[in-house]
Design a protein around this motif. Structure first.
Motif, PDB file in Angstrom:
ATOM      1  N   GLY A   1       6.415  -0.959   7.278  1.00  0.00           N
ATOM      2  CA  GLY A   1       5.593  -1.637   6.278  1.00  0.00           C
ATOM      3  C   GLY A   1       6.024  -3.047   5.938  1.00  0.00           C
ATOM      4  O   GLY A   1       5.387  -3.719   5.135  1.00  0.00           O
TER       5      GLY A   1
ATOM      6  N   LYS B   1       0.857  -1.186   0.000  1.00  0.00           N
ATOM      7  CA  LYS B   1       0.000   0.000   0.000  1.00  0.00           C
ATOM      8  C   LYS B   1       0.890   1.232   0.000  1.00  0.00           C
ATOM      9  O   LYS B   1       1.744   1.395   0.872  1.00  0.00           O
ATOM     10  CB  LYS B   1      -0.903   0.005   1.245  1.00  0.00           C
ATOM     11  CG  LYS B   1      -1.837   1.186   1.324  1.00  0.00           C
ATOM     12  CD  LYS B   1      -2.975   1.098   0.328  1.00  0.00           C
ATOM     13  CE  LYS B   1      -3.821   2.358   0.322  1.00  0.00           C
ATOM     14  NZ  LYS B   1      -4.905   2.291  -0.682  1.00  0.00           N
TER      15      LYS B   1
ATOM     16  N   GLY C   1       2.481   0.758   9.939  1.00  0.00           N
ATOM     17  CA  GLY C   1       1.537   0.193   8.964  1.00  0.00           C
ATOM     18  C   GLY C   1       0.428  -0.659   9.553  1.00  0.00           C
ATOM     19  O   GLY C   1      -0.337  -1.282   8.816  1.00  0.00           O
TER      20      GLY C   1
ATOM     21  N   TYR D   1       0.940   5.502  -0.233  1.00  0.00           N
ATOM     22  CA  TYR D   1       0.170   6.739  -0.169  1.00  0.00           C
ATOM     23  C   TYR D   1       1.005   7.837  -0.788  1.00  0.00           C
ATOM     24  O   TYR D   1       2.228   7.856  -0.631  1.00  0.00           O
ATOM     25  CB  TYR D   1      -0.127   7.139   1.286  1.00  0.00           C
ATOM     26  CG  TYR D   1      -1.068   6.219   2.021  1.00  0.00           C
ATOM     27  CD1 TYR D   1      -2.425   6.208   1.749  1.00  0.00           C
ATOM     28  CD2 TYR D   1      -0.583   5.389   3.028  1.00  0.00           C
ATOM     29  CE1 TYR D   1      -3.296   5.388   2.451  1.00  0.00           C
ATOM     30  CE2 TYR D   1      -1.445   4.560   3.738  1.00  0.00           C
ATOM     31  CZ  TYR D   1      -2.797   4.567   3.446  1.00  0.00           C
ATOM     32  OH  TYR D   1      -3.639   3.758   4.147  1.00  0.00           O
TER      33      TYR D   1
ATOM     34  N   SER E   1      -2.477   0.110  11.194  1.00  0.00           N
ATOM     35  CA  SER E   1      -3.842   0.508  10.821  1.00  0.00           C
ATOM     36  C   SER E   1      -4.094   0.241   9.342  1.00  0.00           C
ATOM     37  O   SER E   1      -5.177  -0.214   8.953  1.00  0.00           O
ATOM     38  CB  SER E   1      -4.072   1.995  11.116  1.00  0.00           C
ATOM     39  OG  SER E   1      -3.983   2.231  12.493  1.00  0.00           O
ATOM     40  N   THR E   2      -3.093   0.514   8.528  1.00  0.00           N
ATOM     41  CA  THR E   2      -3.231   0.255   7.095  1.00  0.00           C
ATOM     42  C   THR E   2      -3.561  -1.216   6.863  1.00  0.00           C
ATOM     43  O   THR E   2      -4.464  -1.558   6.093  1.00  0.00           O
ATOM     44  CB  THR E   2      -1.910   0.623   6.367  1.00  0.00           C
ATOM     45  OG1 THR E   2      -1.650   2.006   6.602  1.00  0.00           O
ATOM     46  CG2 THR E   2      -1.996   0.357   4.877  1.00  0.00           C
TER      47      THR E   2
ATOM     48  N   ASP F   1     -10.309  -0.497   2.611  1.00  0.00           N
ATOM     49  CA  ASP F   1      -9.371   0.164   1.713  1.00  0.00           C
ATOM     50  C   ASP F   1      -8.883  -0.888   0.710  1.00  0.00           C
ATOM     51  O   ASP F   1      -9.058  -2.084   0.945  1.00  0.00           O
ATOM     52  CB  ASP F   1      -8.186   0.699   2.547  1.00  0.00           C
ATOM     53  CG  ASP F   1      -7.488   1.859   1.860  1.00  0.00           C
ATOM     54  OD1 ASP F   1      -7.810   2.153   0.691  1.00  0.00           O
ATOM     55  OD2 ASP F   1      -6.607   2.466   2.496  1.00  0.00           O
TER      56      ASP F   1
ATOM     57  N   ALA G   1       3.308   2.333   2.994  1.00  0.00           N
ATOM     58  CA  ALA G   1       2.763   1.967   4.309  1.00  0.00           C
ATOM     59  C   ALA G   1       2.842   0.461   4.523  1.00  0.00           C
ATOM     60  O   ALA G   1       3.018   0.002   5.657  1.00  0.00           O
ATOM     61  CB  ALA G   1       1.329   2.457   4.432  1.00  0.00           C
TER      62      ALA G   1
ATOM     63  N   ASN H   1      -7.133  -2.031   8.087  1.00  0.00           N
ATOM     64  CA  ASN H   1      -8.137  -1.468   7.171  1.00  0.00           C
ATOM     65  C   ASN H   1      -8.240  -2.275   5.886  1.00  0.00           C
ATOM     66  O   ASN H   1      -9.334  -2.472   5.353  1.00  0.00           O
ATOM     67  CB  ASN H   1      -7.808  -0.007   6.840  1.00  0.00           C
ATOM     68  CG  ASN H   1      -8.024   0.900   8.031  1.00  0.00           C
ATOM     69  OD1 ASN H   1      -8.716   0.542   8.977  1.00  0.00           O
ATOM     70  ND2 ASN H   1      -7.410   2.076   8.005  1.00  0.00           N
TER      71      ASN H   1
END
Ligand SMILES: Nc1ncnc2c1ncn2[C@@H]1O[C@H](COP(=O)(O)OP(=O)(O)O)[C@@H](O)[C@H]1O
Ligand SMILES: [Mg+2]
Length: 241
Positions: A219, A11, A45, A13, A47-48, A57, A22, A51
């Protein structure tokens, strides 16, 4: 079959001119009955990853499979059903509605399903009982302690009978005693009711209660060395009210 599988998931950003990675080619899976902690410093990372697991996401690269099916191939209604029925989400800030009682908060998501009022009430009470709060059904959030509020949030997720509970730093707003009690409660729901859990924490003290720990750094996902995986007896505390 795995509930979730990440195949080389990344992921990225974009922050103005800067590209932030992330998550970096993460391989990971959750099987039915698992109890997994994701640890790692702030910004690593966690929460990423949660999600993405909850289908809130989409990845920049790689593939996510839920119950063997690629998320990228799913329709919006399939994704909605995953979010509301397959996964239960718990957040650091509890996200309870202040004007509703504990029982009404727990029943709230059930109104989206075609259930009778009686069934909603019954399921809400059963979920409150599972977290040891049936006596507090008529209390509003501001009449409950932080630990109790988080248990209401767990009951709200449980009431939808999810396959997997995803909890993003569920203990971060709690003091040590309540944080430990919450991990104990999650572990109890896991062993006694077979509910699978993935939760993130950066609190090392909680990890001694967990036997599956993975770690994120910038990450990149790694498993902790076996020597650090301590499966301690859950004798410290019962459910506190
Ligand atoms: N919506 C976003 N936009 C830009 N960068 C983000 C966004 N969400 C997270 N990040 C960045 O991704 C990295 C991982 O963040 P996060 O998953 O929130 O980590 P953690 O939960 O472990 O603190 C951080 O560098 C963060 O700044
Ligand atoms: Mg986070």
């Amino acid at each position: 079959m795995n509930i979730i599988e990440f195949v080389s998931v990344s992921k990225h950003y974009r922050m103005g001119e800067v590209n932030v990675t992330a998550l970096d080619k993460v391989n990971f899976s959750v099987a039915e009955g698992d109890f997994v902690a994701i640890t790692g410093p702030s910004g690593s990372g966690k929460s990423t990853m949660l999600n993405l697991m909850g289908c809130l996401d989409i990845p920049s690269a790689g593939e996510i499979l839920v119950l063997g099916k690629s998320v990228a191939s799913m329709s919006e209604s399939e994704l909605d059903s995953l979010r509301s029925r397959t996964f239960g989400m718990i957040f650091q800030s509890f996200n309870l509605v202040p004007v509703l009682t504990a029982q009404e908060n727990v029943g709230l998501p059930l109104h989206l399903q075609q259930l009778s009022r009686g069934e909603i009430r019954q399921r809400a009470m059963a979920a409150l009982q599972a977290v040891g709060l049936e006596r507090f059904a008529g209390f509003k959030p501001d009449q409950l302690s932080g630990g109790q509020r988080q248990r209401v949030a767990i009951a709200r997720a449980l009431a939808c009978r999810p396959k997997l509970m995803l909890a993003d730093e569920p203990t971060a707003s709690l003091d040590t005693e309540n944080a430990m009690a919450l991990v104990d409660l999650m572990k109890k729901l896991n062993t006694e009711q077979g509910v699978s859990f993935v939760f993130s924490t950066h609190d090392e003290r909680l990890l001694q209660h967990v036997n599956q720990v993975v770690e994120l750094h910038d990450g990149i996902l790694t498993g902790l060395p076996a020597a650090q995986k301590v499966a301690a007896p859950l004798s410290l505390m019962g459910a506190r009210q």
